[in-house]
Enzyme design. Structure first.
Site, PDB file in Angstrom:
ATOM      1  N   LYS A  45       0.827  -1.198   0.000  1.00 53.08           N
ATOM      2  CA  LYS A  45       0.000   0.000   0.000  1.00 53.08           C
ATOM      3  C   LYS A  45       0.870   1.261   0.000  1.00 53.08           C
ATOM      4  O   LYS A  45       0.458   2.305  -0.459  1.00 53.08           O
ATOM      5  CB  LYS A  45      -0.890   0.021   1.243  1.00 53.08           C
ATOM      6  CG  LYS A  45      -1.942  -1.053   1.297  1.00 53.08           C
ATOM      7  CD  LYS A  45      -2.741  -0.868   2.594  1.00 53.08           C
ATOM      8  CE  LYS A  45      -3.644  -2.039   2.856  1.00 53.08           C
ATOM      9  NZ  LYS A  45      -4.343  -1.894   4.148  1.00 53.08           N
ATOM     10  N   GLU A 104       7.887   2.374  -5.659  1.00 55.37           N
ATOM     11  CA  GLU A 104       7.837   1.807  -4.302  1.00 55.37           C
ATOM     12  C   GLU A 104       8.147   2.897  -3.287  1.00 55.37           C
ATOM     13  O   GLU A 104       8.911   3.823  -3.578  1.00 55.37           O
ATOM     14  CB  GLU A 104       8.861   0.653  -4.249  1.00 55.37           C
ATOM     15  CG  GLU A 104       9.271   0.145  -2.898  1.00 55.37           C
ATOM     16  CD  GLU A 104       8.220  -0.689  -2.201  1.00 55.37           C
ATOM     17  OE1 GLU A 104       7.075  -0.214  -2.067  1.00 55.37           O
ATOM     18  OE2 GLU A 104       8.549  -1.800  -1.749  1.00 55.37           O
ATOM     19  N   ASP A 105       7.601   2.769  -2.090  1.00 53.34           N
ATOM     20  CA  ASP A 105       7.842   3.799  -1.075  1.00 53.34           C
ATOM     21  C   ASP A 105       9.279   3.784  -0.530  1.00 53.34           C
ATOM     22  O   ASP A 105       9.959   4.795  -0.525  1.00 53.34           O
ATOM     23  CB  ASP A 105       6.817   3.706   0.073  1.00 53.34           C
ATOM     24  CG  ASP A 105       6.773   2.325   0.738  1.00 53.34           C
ATOM     25  OD1 ASP A 105       7.448   1.393   0.256  1.00 53.34           O
ATOM     26  OD2 ASP A 105       6.047   2.182   1.739  1.00 53.34           O
ATOM     27  N   ASP A 108      14.491  -0.916   1.902  1.00 51.93           N
ATOM     28  CA  ASP A 108      15.015  -1.091   3.247  1.00 51.93           C
ATOM     29  C   ASP A 108      16.030  -2.242   3.206  1.00 51.93           C
ATOM     30  O   ASP A 108      17.153  -2.046   2.748  1.00 51.93           O
ATOM     31  CB  ASP A 108      13.805  -1.376   4.154  1.00 51.93           C
ATOM     32  CG  ASP A 108      14.118  -1.416   5.616  1.00 51.93           C
ATOM     33  OD1 ASP A 108      14.654  -0.443   6.136  1.00 51.93           O
ATOM     34  OD2 ASP A 108      13.816  -2.430   6.263  1.00 51.93           O
ATOM     35  N   LYS A 137      16.905   3.458   2.331  1.00 48.42           N
ATOM     36  CA  LYS A 137      17.623   3.293   3.609  1.00 48.42           C
ATOM     37  C   LYS A 137      18.796   2.353   3.354  1.00 48.42           C
ATOM     38  O   LYS A 137      18.735   1.164   3.673  1.00 48.42           O
ATOM     39  CB  LYS A 137      16.697   2.665   4.645  1.00 48.42           C
ATOM     40  CG  LYS A 137      15.540   3.513   5.102  1.00 48.42           C
ATOM     41  CD  LYS A 137      14.902   2.768   6.265  1.00 48.42           C
ATOM     42  CE  LYS A 137      13.664   3.413   6.761  1.00 48.42           C
ATOM     43  NZ  LYS A 137      12.985   2.538   7.747  1.00 48.42           N
ATOM     44  N   PHE A 158      12.619   4.710  11.694  1.00 49.70           N
ATOM     45  CA  PHE A 158      11.317   4.233  11.279  1.00 49.70           C
ATOM     46  C   PHE A 158      10.458   5.445  10.920  1.00 49.70           C
ATOM     47  O   PHE A 158      10.261   6.339  11.732  1.00 49.70           O
ATOM     48  CB  PHE A 158      10.648   3.407  12.390  1.00 49.70           C
ATOM     49  CG  PHE A 158       9.391   2.768  11.911  1.00 49.70           C
ATOM     50  CD1 PHE A 158       9.438   1.659  11.074  1.00 49.70           C
ATOM     51  CD2 PHE A 158       8.151   3.303  12.242  1.00 49.70           C
ATOM     52  CE1 PHE A 158       8.268   1.085  10.583  1.00 49.70           C
ATOM     53  CE2 PHE A 158       6.984   2.730  11.755  1.00 49.70           C
ATOM     54  CZ  PHE A 158       7.047   1.622  10.933  1.00 49.70           C
ATOM     55  N   VAL A 159       9.977   5.485   9.664  1.00 53.13           N
ATOM     56  CA  VAL A 159       9.263   6.664   9.182  1.00 53.13           C
ATOM     57  C   VAL A 159       7.810   6.323   8.824  1.00 53.13           C
ATOM     58  O   VAL A 159       7.495   5.169   8.539  1.00 53.13           O
ATOM     59  CB  VAL A 159       9.965   7.284   7.945  1.00 53.13           C
ATOM     60  CG1 VAL A 159      11.374   7.734   8.285  1.00 53.13           C
ATOM     61  CG2 VAL A 159       9.989   6.303   6.770  1.00 53.13           C
ATOM     62  N   ASP A 165       2.804   3.682   6.434  1.00 53.52           N
ATOM     63  CA  ASP A 165       2.076   3.542   7.700  1.00 53.52           C
ATOM     64  C   ASP A 165       2.854   2.769   8.748  1.00 53.52           C
ATOM     65  O   ASP A 165       3.865   2.133   8.455  1.00 53.52           O
ATOM     66  CB  ASP A 165       0.756   2.801   7.463  1.00 53.52           C
ATOM     67  CG  ASP A 165       0.990   1.306   7.226  1.00 53.52           C
ATOM     68  OD1 ASP A 165       1.913   0.971   6.457  1.00 53.52           O
ATOM     69  OD2 ASP A 165       0.278   0.481   7.827  1.00 53.52           O
ATOM     70  N   ARG A 171      -0.681   7.039   7.751  1.00 54.36           N
ATOM     71  CA  ARG A 171      -0.466   6.914   6.312  1.00 54.36           C
ATOM     72  C   ARG A 171      -0.849   8.188   5.558  1.00 54.36           C
ATOM     73  O   ARG A 171      -0.272   8.528   4.536  1.00 54.36           O
ATOM     74  CB  ARG A 171      -1.333   5.753   5.779  1.00 54.36           C
ATOM     75  CG  ARG A 171      -0.895   5.232   4.423  1.00 54.36           C
ATOM     76  CD  ARG A 171      -1.928   4.288   3.851  1.00 54.36           C
ATOM     77  NE  ARG A 171      -2.014   2.993   4.488  1.00 54.36           N
ATOM     78  CZ  ARG A 171      -1.129   2.004   4.355  1.00 54.36           C
ATOM     79  NH1 ARG A 171      -0.052   2.181   3.629  1.00 54.36           N
ATOM     80  NH2 ARG A 171      -1.311   0.839   4.953  1.00 54.36           N
TER      81      ARG A 171
HETATM   82  P1  IMP Z   1      12.417  -4.350   2.381  1.00 54.60           P
HETATM   83  O1  IMP Z   1      11.930  -5.605   1.753  1.00 54.60           O
HETATM   84  O2  IMP Z   1      13.054  -4.634   3.720  1.00 54.60           O
HETATM   85  O3  IMP Z   1      13.277  -3.508   1.495  1.00 54.60           O
HETATM   86  O4  IMP Z   1      11.151  -3.557   2.830  1.00 54.60           O
HETATM   87  C1  IMP Z   1      10.529  -2.594   2.102  1.00 54.60           C
HETATM   88  C2  IMP Z   1       9.184  -2.329   2.710  1.00 54.60           C
HETATM   89  O5  IMP Z   1       9.257  -2.317   4.128  1.00 54.60           O
HETATM   90  C3  IMP Z   1       8.666  -0.965   2.326  1.00 54.60           C
HETATM   91  O6  IMP Z   1       7.958  -1.000   1.131  1.00 54.60           O
HETATM   92  C4  IMP Z   1       7.775  -0.636   3.496  1.00 54.60           C
HETATM   93  O7  IMP Z   1       6.504  -1.182   3.300  1.00 54.60           O
HETATM   94  C5  IMP Z   1       8.423  -1.319   4.667  1.00 54.60           C
HETATM   95  N1  IMP Z   1       9.226  -0.344   5.431  1.00 54.60           N
HETATM   96  C6  IMP Z   1      10.573  -0.208   5.416  1.00 54.60           C
HETATM   97  N2  IMP Z   1      10.959   0.798   6.229  1.00 54.60           N
HETATM   98  C7  IMP Z   1       9.827   1.299   6.756  1.00 54.60           C
HETATM   99  C8  IMP Z   1       9.556   2.399   7.636  1.00 54.60           C
HETATM  100  O8  IMP Z   1      10.447   3.119   8.113  1.00 54.60           O
HETATM  101  N3  IMP Z   1       8.242   2.633   7.915  1.00 54.60           N
HETATM  102  C9  IMP Z   1       7.223   1.874   7.411  1.00 54.60           C
HETATM  103  N4  IMP Z   1       7.423   0.874   6.570  1.00 54.60           N
HETATM  104  C10 IMP Z   1       8.719   0.575   6.245  1.00 54.60           C
END
Ligand code: IMP
Length: 194
Positions: A45, A104-105, A108, A137, A158-159, A165, A171
Site C-alpha cells: 500500500k 515503491e515507497d 530497506d 535506507k 522508522f518513518v 504507515d 499513512r
Molecule cells: P524491504 O523488503 O526490507 O526492502 O522492505 C521494504 C518495505 O518495508 C517498504 O515497502 C515498506 O513497506 C516497509 N518499510 C521499510 N521501512 C519502513 C519504515 O520506516 N516505515 C514503514 N514501513 C517501512
C-alpha cells in the site's frame, strides 16, 4: 500544524521537499521513457500516494503509460521486516516484453524489490525492469539492491506518512516524519489488545 503532529518527533521530508523531489524524478523518468510504452507497477500500500503524485509529474509523457498495482508485505504489524516477502496481485503473464517501472515507497533490506524484480525479469520475461523509490535506507540492506531513481537517501529511522504507515496509522500525513517512541508504543499496545 497537521492534526497528527503531536505524534511526530520530527518531519524528515516536508510537502514542499517532496513536491520538488517529484518534479526532478518526473523529468528524469520522462527522459528515460520518451517515445516508449511503459508499464508502471505501483507497490501497495505504501507506494500509492507517491505513484499518484509522480505519474502526474512525468515529463515528457511516454507514448503509453499503463498502470497496475501489486501488493507486497514483509513487515506484518512490527517495525522490522519479517524477511518473508509476500507478493499478491501480480499477473505475471501481462509483463512479457514490456518496459516495467516499479514505484515503491522505501527500499530497506532490499528483499521486497529484489524478489519483485527477479520475478518480472525471470518468469515474467519483461523487456526491462527499473525501480523508482521515494526513500532509500541504504544502511539497512540485507541483499545487494540499487534502485534506478531515488527520491531521498533516508536515515536509518522508522518513518511514516505520505502513504507509509505503521499498522495503518499515519499513512495520510502529507509529509514523511518520524513518530515519537511513545506514539509507536501506544499503537503497539492497541494492536496487542485486539
Ligand atoms: P524491504 O523488503 O526490507 O526492502 O522492505 C521494504 C518495505 O518495508 C517498504 O515497502 C515498506 O513497506 C516497509 N518499510 C521499510 N521501512 C519502513 C519504515 O520506516 N516505515 C514503514 N514501513 C517501512
Amino acid at each position: 500544524m497537521a492534526k497528527s503532529m503531536p505524534d511526530m518527533a520530527k518531519v524528515l521530508y516536508s510537502e514542499q521537499a517532496i513536491d520538488e523531489c517529484l518534479t526532478r524524478l518526473g523529468k528524469e523518468i520522462g527522459q528515460e521513457y520518451k517515445g516508449k510504452k511503459v508499464l508502471v507497477l505501483s507497490v501497495l500500500k505504501g507506494g500509492f500516494m507517491f505513484t499518484a503524485d509522480l505519474i502526474r509529474k512525468v515529463d515528457p509523457y511516454p507514448t503509453v503509460m499503463q498502470l497496475d498495482f501489486i501488493k507486497a508485505s514483509s513487515y506484518g504489524s512490527g517495525t522490522e521486516t519479517s524477511g518473508v516477502v509476500k507478493i499478491e496481485g501480480l499477473d505475471i503473464s501481462t509483463v512479457k516484453g514490456k518496459d516495467v517501472l516499479i514505484m515503491e515507497d522505501i527500499v530497506d533490506s532490499g528483499l521486497t524489490l529484489s524478489r519483485i524484480c527477479s520475478l518480472l525479469r525471470g518468469e515474467g520475461g519483461a523487456a526491462s525492469v527499473k525501480v523508482c523509490a521515494l526513500l532509500d535506507k541504504r544502511a539497512r540492506r540485507k541483499v545487494e539492491f540499487e534502485a534506478d531513481w531515488v527520491g531521498f537517501d533516508c536515515p536509518d529511522e522508522f518513518v511514516v506518512g505520505y502513504g507509509i504507515d505503521f499498522s495503518e496509522h499515519w499513512r495520510f500525513l502529507p509529509f514523511v516524519g518520524v513518530p515519537k517512541p511513545e506514539a509507536v508504543e501506544r499503537v503497539r499496545a492497541e494492536i496487542n489488545k485486539h
